[in-house]
Motif scaffolding. Structure first.
Motif, PDB file in Angstrom:
ATOM      1  N   ARG A 127      22.278  28.175   7.068  1.00 28.46           N
ATOM      2  CA  ARG A 127      23.688  28.134   6.672  1.00 28.46           C
ATOM      3  C   ARG A 127      23.819  27.711   5.215  1.00 28.46           C
ATOM      4  O   ARG A 127      22.985  26.977   4.684  1.00 28.46           O
ATOM      5  CB  ARG A 127      24.471  27.139   7.538  1.00 28.46           C
ATOM      6  CG  ARG A 127      24.272  27.241   9.029  1.00 28.46           C
ATOM      7  CD  ARG A 127      25.010  28.373   9.663  1.00 28.46           C
ATOM      8  NE  ARG A 127      26.464  28.301   9.513  1.00 28.46           N
ATOM      9  CZ  ARG A 127      27.314  29.076  10.211  1.00 28.46           C
ATOM     10  NH1 ARG A 127      26.834  29.946  11.097  1.00 28.46           N
ATOM     11  NH2 ARG A 127      28.606  28.979  10.020  1.00 28.46           N
ATOM     12  N   TYR A 176      35.644  31.210   6.998  1.00 25.72           N
ATOM     13  CA  TYR A 176      34.582  30.238   7.265  1.00 25.72           C
ATOM     14  C   TYR A 176      35.000  28.816   6.908  1.00 25.72           C
ATOM     15  O   TYR A 176      34.157  27.925   6.823  1.00 25.72           O
ATOM     16  CB  TYR A 176      33.324  30.635   6.498  1.00 25.72           C
ATOM     17  CG  TYR A 176      32.770  31.972   6.947  1.00 25.72           C
ATOM     18  CD1 TYR A 176      32.013  32.085   8.106  1.00 25.72           C
ATOM     19  CD2 TYR A 176      33.056  33.135   6.232  1.00 25.72           C
ATOM     20  CE1 TYR A 176      31.529  33.308   8.532  1.00 25.72           C
ATOM     21  CE2 TYR A 176      32.578  34.370   6.642  1.00 25.72           C
ATOM     22  CZ  TYR A 176      31.814  34.451   7.795  1.00 25.72           C
ATOM     23  OH  TYR A 176      31.339  35.668   8.220  1.00 25.72           O
ATOM     24  N   ILE A 214      28.977  28.926   5.945  1.00 32.98           N
ATOM     25  CA  ILE A 214      28.773  30.367   6.038  1.00 32.98           C
ATOM     26  C   ILE A 214      27.341  30.670   6.473  1.00 32.98           C
ATOM     27  O   ILE A 214      26.392  30.077   5.943  1.00 32.98           O
ATOM     28  CB  ILE A 214      29.057  31.040   4.677  1.00 32.98           C
ATOM     29  CG1 ILE A 214      30.476  30.691   4.194  1.00 32.98           C
ATOM     30  CG2 ILE A 214      28.875  32.553   4.758  1.00 32.98           C
ATOM     31  CD1 ILE A 214      30.781  31.153   2.779  1.00 32.98           C
ATOM     32  N   TRP A 258      35.906  34.513   2.497  1.00 33.76           N
ATOM     33  CA  TRP A 258      35.424  33.128   2.602  1.00 33.76           C
ATOM     34  C   TRP A 258      36.398  32.280   3.407  1.00 33.76           C
ATOM     35  O   TRP A 258      36.003  31.287   4.017  1.00 33.76           O
ATOM     36  CB  TRP A 258      35.195  32.521   1.222  1.00 33.76           C
ATOM     37  CG  TRP A 258      36.394  32.481   0.317  1.00 33.76           C
ATOM     38  CD1 TRP A 258      36.738  33.394  -0.641  1.00 33.76           C
ATOM     39  CD2 TRP A 258      37.414  31.470   0.286  1.00 33.76           C
ATOM     40  NE1 TRP A 258      37.903  33.021  -1.271  1.00 33.76           N
ATOM     41  CE2 TRP A 258      38.341  31.844  -0.727  1.00 33.76           C
ATOM     42  CE3 TRP A 258      37.631  30.295   1.007  1.00 33.76           C
ATOM     43  CZ2 TRP A 258      39.468  31.068  -1.022  1.00 33.76           C
ATOM     44  CZ3 TRP A 258      38.761  29.530   0.712  1.00 33.76           C
ATOM     45  CH2 TRP A 258      39.658  29.916  -0.285  1.00 33.76           C
ATOM     46  N   TRP A 308      26.894  26.054   2.555  1.00 31.71           N
ATOM     47  CA  TRP A 308      28.173  25.357   2.648  1.00 31.71           C
ATOM     48  C   TRP A 308      28.652  24.924   1.269  1.00 31.71           C
ATOM     49  O   TRP A 308      27.879  24.872   0.307  1.00 31.71           O
ATOM     50  CB  TRP A 308      28.070  24.139   3.570  1.00 31.71           C
ATOM     51  CG  TRP A 308      27.017  23.146   3.178  1.00 31.71           C
ATOM     52  CD1 TRP A 308      25.746  23.057   3.689  1.00 31.71           C
ATOM     53  CD2 TRP A 308      27.109  22.122   2.184  1.00 31.71           C
ATOM     54  NE1 TRP A 308      25.050  22.041   3.070  1.00 31.71           N
ATOM     55  CE2 TRP A 308      25.851  21.447   2.152  1.00 31.71           C
ATOM     56  CE3 TRP A 308      28.116  21.694   1.323  1.00 31.71           C
ATOM     57  CZ2 TRP A 308      25.606  20.383   1.281  1.00 31.71           C
ATOM     58  CZ3 TRP A 308      27.875  20.637   0.453  1.00 31.71           C
ATOM     59  CH2 TRP A 308      26.638  19.986   0.450  1.00 31.71           C
TER      60      TRP A 308
END
Length: 281
Positions: free
Chosen positions: A204, A247, A233, A244, A206
């Motif tokens: 991930r 998320y 994300i 975006w 972030w």
């Protein structure tokens, strides 16, 4: 009262490495440092001199670097108009020789053929006031293996949005960016590591963004009404055209997933409000 979070980087290391980590921790106790403007909002992991949580305080940004993973845990930086100009993109990816010699110095060629981009945490386009400042963003301690669709799509879109807030609305931002987990999917499929195991591919990516209305107003200007954007994300293909905004999470949620304590320099009463809501603008 808000409790500091334990470091997720330690939890992600294989069991046989734990004695080494504990020895490193005992030999190099972590000490919070907030002398950098880039740590105005706090030092999320209390980074200091640990092998897995080493603070690199650069003029352009601050880094918590993880020698075990070969990537930054997080990168933190200030963004206002003073950092932006006309300096061209340098593209001079290179090893960071400021990290200790016993920590593997990742090179640009370690990413060759991996299927992952050399993904900036502090973006090149956020440092265009001078050639030197732009060049600093290409140090490999500011880079993670990022899925091309993530890096070039949804991630780039959020980076552009941040600069738009600065250029067109006169905002000042304090941004913290990083990754967590193991295993991402690039253009050549799913990998857990690259560079013969020296660089961990995160699951991930972030980012936490504090949006201030006045330049150089610092932590004292953060109130319960301050806008804070947090995203989490997946580091995979297939998100190039995603928004975006899809998320967005609370800072509290991101803290629970990463083990970090974001915005620790903000009064706890204010943190409790701004970290518990999802941005909706």
């Amino acid at each position: 009262m808000k409790k500091p979070k334990f470091f997720r980087s330690i939890l992600l290391i294989a069991i046989p490495a734990i004695p080494i980590i504990l020895f490193s921790y005992l030999q190099n106790p972590l000490t919070a440092q907030t002398s950098s403007v880039h740590l105005t909002m706090g030092n999320p992991s209390n980074a200091g001199s640990s092998y897995s949580n080493r603070l690199l305080n650069k003029p352009q940004y601050a880094v918590s670097y993880n020698c075990f993973r070969g990537t930054p845990n997080w990168v933190s930086w200030q963004l206002n108009r003073s950092w932006l100009g006309s300096a061209p993109r340098q593209d001079d990816f290179r090893a960071d020789t400021t990290i200790p010699s016993d920590c593997y110095r990742v090179t640009s060629s370690d990413y060759t053929g991996s299927g992952f981009d050399r993904g900036h945490m502090a973006p090149s386009a956020d440092r265009t006031n001078t050639v030197a400042n732009n060049s600093a963003t290409f140090l490999m301690t500011n880079i993670i293996p990022q899925a091309p669709d993530n890096n070039q799509g949804v991630w780039a879109s959020l980076e552009s949005y941040c600069r738009d807030l600065v250029v067109n609305q006169g905002k000042e931002l304090y941004i913290i960016s990083g990754s967590y987990g193991t295993g991402g999917t690039g253009s050549n499929g799913t990998r857990t590591t690259i560079a013969n195991g020296r660089v961990t591919v995160p699951a991930r990516t972030w980012k936490v963004i504090v949006v201030l209305n006045a330049v150089n107003s610092g932590v004292n200007s953060v109130s319960t009404g301050t806008r804070v954007i947090a995203v989490d994300i997946p580091n995979t293909q297939g998100v190039r055209n995603a928004s975006w905004r899809n998320y967005r999470v609370t800072v509290d949620t991101l803290e629970s997933r990463t083990g970090y304590n974001f915005l620790s320099n903000v009064p706890v009463s204010t943190q409790s409000v701004i970290e518990s809501r999802i941005d909706n603008l």
